[in-house]
Enzyme design. Sequence first.
Site, PDB file in Angstrom:
ATOM      1  N   ASP A 116      -3.024 -49.802 -31.703  1.00 14.41           N
ATOM      2  CA  ASP A 116      -2.173 -49.728 -30.521  1.00 14.41           C
ATOM      3  C   ASP A 116      -2.000 -51.129 -29.942  1.00 14.41           C
ATOM      4  O   ASP A 116      -2.973 -51.765 -29.522  1.00 14.41           O
ATOM      5  CB  ASP A 116      -2.817 -48.795 -29.483  1.00 14.41           C
ATOM      6  CG  ASP A 116      -1.942 -48.604 -28.257  1.00 14.41           C
ATOM      7  OD1 ASP A 116      -0.797 -48.166 -28.424  1.00 14.41           O
ATOM      8  OD2 ASP A 116      -2.407 -48.914 -27.150  1.00 14.41           O
ATOM      9  N   ASP A 118       0.893 -41.888 -26.492  1.00 12.08           N
ATOM     10  CA  ASP A 118       2.157 -42.426 -27.017  1.00 12.08           C
ATOM     11  C   ASP A 118       3.160 -41.294 -27.211  1.00 12.08           C
ATOM     12  O   ASP A 118       4.340 -41.410 -26.866  1.00 12.08           O
ATOM     13  CB  ASP A 118       1.930 -43.154 -28.348  1.00 12.08           C
ATOM     14  CG  ASP A 118       1.285 -44.526 -28.166  1.00 12.08           C
ATOM     15  OD1 ASP A 118       1.179 -44.973 -27.004  1.00 12.08           O
ATOM     16  OD2 ASP A 118       0.898 -45.149 -29.164  1.00 12.08           O
ATOM     17  N   THR A 174       4.804 -50.809 -27.797  1.00 14.56           N
ATOM     18  CA  THR A 174       4.170 -52.051 -27.328  1.00 14.56           C
ATOM     19  C   THR A 174       4.111 -53.108 -28.426  1.00 14.56           C
ATOM     20  O   THR A 174       4.293 -54.303 -28.152  1.00 14.56           O
ATOM     21  CB  THR A 174       2.753 -51.763 -26.792  1.00 14.56           C
ATOM     22  OG1 THR A 174       2.003 -51.071 -27.790  1.00 14.56           O
ATOM     23  CG2 THR A 174       2.817 -50.907 -25.546  1.00 14.56           C
ATOM     24  N   THR A 175       3.862 -52.684 -29.659  1.00 16.42           N
ATOM     25  CA  THR A 175       3.856 -53.645 -30.775  1.00 16.42           C
ATOM     26  C   THR A 175       5.261 -54.176 -31.011  1.00 16.42           C
ATOM     27  O   THR A 175       5.463 -55.375 -31.236  1.00 16.42           O
ATOM     28  CB  THR A 175       3.314 -52.974 -32.056  1.00 16.42           C
ATOM     29  OG1 THR A 175       2.008 -52.465 -31.806  1.00 16.42           O
ATOM     30  CG2 THR A 175       3.261 -53.960 -33.212  1.00 16.42           C
TER      31      THR A 175
END
Length: 527
Positions: free
Chosen positions: A59, A382, A92-93
């Site tokens: 994550d 998520d 987020t990545t």
Amino acid sequence: MVDTGISSENVSRTMGREAQRNNILAAKIVADIVKTTLGPKGMDKMLVDSEGNITVTNDGVTILEEMEIDHPAAKMMVEIAKTQEKEVGDGTTTVALLAGKLLENAEGLLEKKIHPTLIVEGYRLASEKAERILDEISIAVNSREVLKNIAMTAMTGKGAEGNKEKLAELVVEAIDQIADGNKVSSDDIKIERIVGDSVKDSELVKGIVLNKGRVNKEMPLTIVNAKILLVDFPLEVRSPEMDTKISISSPQQMEAFIQSEEIYLKEMVDKVAETGANVVFCQKGIDDLAQYYLAKKGIFACRRVNKSDMEKLARATSGKIISNLNDVSTEQLGMAGEVEEVARGDDSLVYVRKCNNPKAVTLILKGGTQHLVDEIERAVKDGIGDVVAAVKSGKVVCGGGAVEMELVRRLKHFARSLGGKVQLAVEEFANALESIPETLAENAGLDPIDVLTELRKRHEAGAVREGLNLFNNKIEDTFQAGIIEPIKVKTQAISSASEAAMLILRIDDVLISKSKGEDKKVREMIE
């Protein structure tokens, strides 16, 4: 590093091209750290903190938060990942990777003597155009199956991979329960974690589960047809608000003082019982004597329930949180089919279930180890974030790099309509978007050049939904394959990444104040 000659020796200054180069390098390093975690075939990172606690995750925001980052530009990358997590809960990545690539491409333009202001202008135009294109190519959410596919896409590649269908079903069922049209909040889904059982034993409770136990073991274990009183004040003798001295001169006065406290507590419990309540959840403390009186009346009680859980209990049971016992009426009580304490080893859980149309629910996540349960929780969050975003906007886009490749094609066409050096910046913005499908292919062990070439060819031919399906390593219609993402993930990622890149590009001077003992550390950080 340059000595200003006018500032304290405790101020370090980096300026001009060197400042830009250092900031861009810091951002690229952060992007490279999370790059290998992208997609269903992404790798995990093992993070060990100063106390030896281990976290295994892929994550993006968790990785960046756990890292002790000092560089100012790198901290901006962490901030945009946190914003993405807060606004959507996923991507987020992607946002960190995209911001890093935008800055990397901008560096090439800076080397060609293109002024940062022109690059920023090009990036701003491209970002605005990209959001309009996303709206044009988005697909309306028209079925529960689409929402389930969104949840599965969000959880793919994380610790929940093997049980993503079961968990996705639980996520969609939870959101179905709490949603009011397109009004829905992930705050109404409580997550409780249990270590010891299998992930497939995870369940949805249409009510609230508290990590608490009864305050007194003489209270009943189970209450059927529960009438629930929610109070945010202590069931205790009130302490004076200022220092008070009580003078007692005889044993009789002492006895009378103690009896007055007992009478006060008994009257308080009698008022609770008169309301018809057989379950009490108290945000503050419950006196030992009050516990005894409640148990005698067969009332189930929990104390020190935190405020967020009290609010969820109110939404689940349709009760009201009471601040004054004199104002209590039967209409303010919450209702539940059953309230039960369940023992798990040394701990206890209180289940408030069988509520009538609850607007707050609990997901109980189970797993064999603490590390697994932690990663399952991150994956489920998520999934919840993505499904909530899809329900709110009512729009989704194709995953697997399909939407990015279509954006690339249309942005390059848009760039040709512009004049001057701004056109080059828009083209580099488009090239940065290609890093998403490129990284997906790379992390899956495929040849990224072959994949990008084929994707370009298909999108030029009008196949808007064609993307990379990494479950069979084929390029196909990702919407039909169930690889779907909410439009909010993409719009937020592009907006945040471009804003961060533009902000960093406009910096040409970095001045850092430090204490005398930090001089060496700061020099190493910015050089």
